[in-house]
Design a protein around this motif. Structure first.
Motif, PDB file in Angstrom:
ATOM      1  N   ASN A  17       0.834  -1.188   0.000  1.00  0.00           N
ATOM      2  CA  ASN A  17       0.000   0.000   0.000  1.00  0.00           C
ATOM      3  C   ASN A  17       0.880   1.254   0.000  1.00  0.00           C
ATOM      4  N   GLU A  18       0.347   2.325  -0.545  1.00  0.00           N
ATOM      5  CA  GLU A  18       1.109   3.581  -0.644  1.00  0.00           C
ATOM      6  C   GLU A  18       1.534   4.108   0.724  1.00  0.00           C
ATOM      7  N   ILE A  19       0.697   3.928   1.729  1.00  0.00           N
ATOM      8  CA  ILE A  19       1.032   4.399   3.072  1.00  0.00           C
ATOM      9  C   ILE A  19       2.219   3.610   3.609  1.00  0.00           C
ATOM     10  N   GLU A  20       2.229   2.305   3.379  1.00  0.00           N
ATOM     11  CA  GLU A  20       3.373   1.490   3.799  1.00  0.00           C
ATOM     12  C   GLU A  20       4.647   1.922   3.079  1.00  0.00           C
ATOM     13  N   THR A  21       4.539   2.241   1.804  1.00  0.00           N
ATOM     14  CA  THR A  21       5.692   2.715   1.047  1.00  0.00           C
ATOM     15  C   THR A  21       6.224   4.015   1.649  1.00  0.00           C
ATOM     16  N   CYS A  22       5.318   4.902   2.042  1.00  0.00           N
ATOM     17  CA  CYS A  22       5.736   6.151   2.687  1.00  0.00           C
ATOM     18  C   CYS A  22       6.485   5.864   3.992  1.00  0.00           C
ATOM     19  N   PHE A  23       5.934   4.975   4.798  1.00  0.00           N
ATOM     20  CA  PHE A  23       6.586   4.638   6.069  1.00  0.00           C
ATOM     21  C   PHE A  23       7.940   3.960   5.840  1.00  0.00           C
ATOM     22  N   ASP A  24       8.010   3.091   4.836  1.00  0.00           N
ATOM     23  CA  ASP A  24       9.290   2.455   4.516  1.00  0.00           C
ATOM     24  C   ASP A  24      10.330   3.498   4.123  1.00  0.00           C
ATOM     25  N   ALA A  25       9.916   4.486   3.344  1.00  0.00           N
ATOM     26  CA  ALA A  25      10.839   5.552   2.934  1.00  0.00           C
ATOM     27  C   ALA A  25      11.316   6.352   4.144  1.00  0.00           C
ATOM     28  N   LEU A  26      10.381   6.723   5.008  1.00  0.00           N
ATOM     29  CA  LEU A  26      10.743   7.488   6.201  1.00  0.00           C
ATOM     30  C   LEU A  26      11.665   6.673   7.105  1.00  0.00           C
ATOM     31  N   TYR A  27      11.373   5.399   7.265  1.00  0.00           N
ATOM     32  CA  TYR A  27      12.199   4.549   8.117  1.00  0.00           C
ATOM     33  C   TYR A  27      13.591   4.375   7.505  1.00  0.00           C
ATOM     34  N   GLY A  28      13.640   4.164   6.211  1.00  0.00           N
ATOM     35  CA  GLY A  28      14.927   3.993   5.542  1.00  0.00           C
ATOM     36  C   GLY A  28      15.824   5.209   5.696  1.00  0.00           C
ATOM     37  N   VAL A  29      15.254   6.388   5.522  1.00  0.00           N
ATOM     38  CA  VAL A  29      16.032   7.620   5.667  1.00  0.00           C
ATOM     39  C   VAL A  29      16.439   7.816   7.129  1.00  0.00           C
ATOM     40  N   MET A  30      15.545   7.480   8.053  1.00  0.00           N
ATOM     41  CA  MET A  30      15.880   7.561   9.480  1.00  0.00           C
ATOM     42  C   MET A  30      17.088   6.677   9.786  1.00  0.00           C
ATOM     43  N   MET A  31      17.113   5.479   9.232  1.00  0.00           N
ATOM     44  CA  MET A  31      18.244   4.567   9.448  1.00  0.00           C
ATOM     45  C   MET A  31      19.522   5.122   8.812  1.00  0.00           C
ATOM     46  N   LEU A  32      19.405   5.692   7.623  1.00  0.00           N
ATOM     47  CA  LEU A  32      20.584   6.291   6.983  1.00  0.00           C
ATOM     48  C   LEU A  32      21.144   7.430   7.828  1.00  0.00           C
ATOM     49  N   ARG A  33      20.258   8.239   8.380  1.00  0.00           N
ATOM     50  CA  ARG A  33      20.705   9.351   9.229  1.00  0.00           C
ATOM     51  C   ARG A  33      21.385   8.832  10.494  1.00  0.00           C
ATOM     52  N   LEU A  34      20.832   7.800  11.098  1.00  0.00           N
ATOM     53  CA  LEU A  34      21.453   7.220  12.290  1.00  0.00           C
ATOM     54  C   LEU A  34      22.847   6.680  11.980  1.00  0.00           C
ATOM     55  N   GLN A  35      23.035   6.208  10.760  1.00  0.00           N
ATOM     56  CA  GLN A  35      24.338   5.687  10.333  1.00  0.00           C
ATOM     57  C   GLN A  35      25.234   6.796   9.783  1.00  0.00           C
ATOM     58  N   LYS A  36      24.742   8.046   9.833  1.00  0.00           N
ATOM     59  CA  LYS A  36      25.485   9.220   9.359  1.00  0.00           C
ATOM     60  C   LYS A  36      25.864   9.100   7.877  1.00  0.00           C
ATOM     61  N   LYS A  37      24.970   8.495   7.097  1.00  0.00           N
ATOM     62  CA  LYS A  37      25.203   8.353   5.665  1.00  0.00           C
ATOM     63  C   LYS A  37      24.626   9.552   4.925  1.00  0.00           C
ATOM     64  N   THR A  38      25.180   9.821   3.780  1.00  0.00           N
ATOM     65  CA  THR A  38      24.748  10.949   2.958  1.00  0.00           C
ATOM     66  C   THR A  38      23.397  10.654   2.322  1.00  0.00           C
ATOM     67  N   ILE A  39      22.553  11.658   2.332  1.00  0.00           N
ATOM     68  CA  ILE A  39      21.232  11.553   1.716  1.00  0.00           C
ATOM     69  C   ILE A  39      21.192  12.591   0.608  1.00  0.00           C
ATOM     70  N   SER A  40      20.836  12.165  -0.577  1.00  0.00           N
ATOM     71  CA  SER A  40      20.853  13.070  -1.732  1.00  0.00           C
ATOM     72  C   SER A  40      19.805  14.167  -1.574  1.00  0.00           C
ATOM     73  N   PRO A  41      20.027  15.303  -2.216  1.00  0.00           N
ATOM     74  CA  PRO A  41      19.036  16.386  -2.158  1.00  0.00           C
ATOM     75  C   PRO A  41      17.661  15.958  -2.673  1.00  0.00           C
TER      76      PRO A  41
END
Length: 183
Positions: free
Chosen positions: A126-150
């Motif tokens: 579902n689209e809502i799950e996709t949104c949550f997956d995206a938010l969670y993925g970026v949250m994990m990248l930030r916790l790992q101090k990885k670069t996130i593209s503009p």
């Protein structure tokens, strides 16, 4: 436990992301309550009563993870129910003519959802799950101090706004303020 209780009452979207993080934390400790108690819970300076409460909470989550077959991946039923409630509300909001701003925000975010699915997100999700997956993925990248593209930053900002609207409507709905009977 205490964070989860507070978030559940104040921000269901953050609660969901937090609980997904807790699921991953439990997996990182090999679903071992003794390790979680010794290596994680002990670091928070809880008193004995709080340690017992938090340990029980993690123990219950570990039991559910084992019973529901989520040791390697996936989400607990208690978390799936919350996401399903958000999906149901999302559909109600889209089906109603009374929420044009929500519908507008949804169509603003839809291209990002399509792009995420094109890049490998679960197309059957579902689209809502996709949104949550995206938010969670970026949250994990930030916790790992990885670069996130503009571009990703921009997409996440838009998705965050959209999920924030859904979150606000969720609590209005729970308080009986959303779909009032009309005369």
């Amino acid at each position: 436990m205490y964070i989860a209780q507070t978030l559940r009452k104040k921000n269901i979207a953050e609660y969901t992301l937090y609980m997904w993080q807790i699921e991953d934390l439990i997996r990182a400790y090999g679903c071992s309550l003794s390790r979680i108690k010794k290596e994680y819970i002990s670091k928070f300076g809880y008193n004995d009563e709080q340690i017992d409460e938090v340990t029980d909470w993690y123990g219950n989550l570990i039991r559910m993870i084992n019973e529901e077959g989520c040791r390697e991946s996936g989400h607990l039923q208690i978390n799936k129910v919350v996401v399903q409630q958000l999906i149901d509300l999302h559909n109600q909001l889209l089906d109603s003519s009374e929420f044009p701003f929500y519908r507008s925000e949804y169509y603003k975010v839809l291209p990002y959802i399509v792009e995420l699915r094109h890049k490998g997100a679960d197309k059957g999700q579902n689209e809502i799950e996709t949104c949550f997956d995206a938010l969670y993925g970026v949250m994990m990248l930030r916790l790992q101090k990885k670069t996130i593209s503009p571009n990703t930053e921009h997409a996440v900002k838009e998705i965050t706004t959209f999920v924030g609207m859904l979150n606000d409507y969720y609590f209005k709905d729970k308080n009986g303020e959303l779909f009032k009977e009309q005369d």
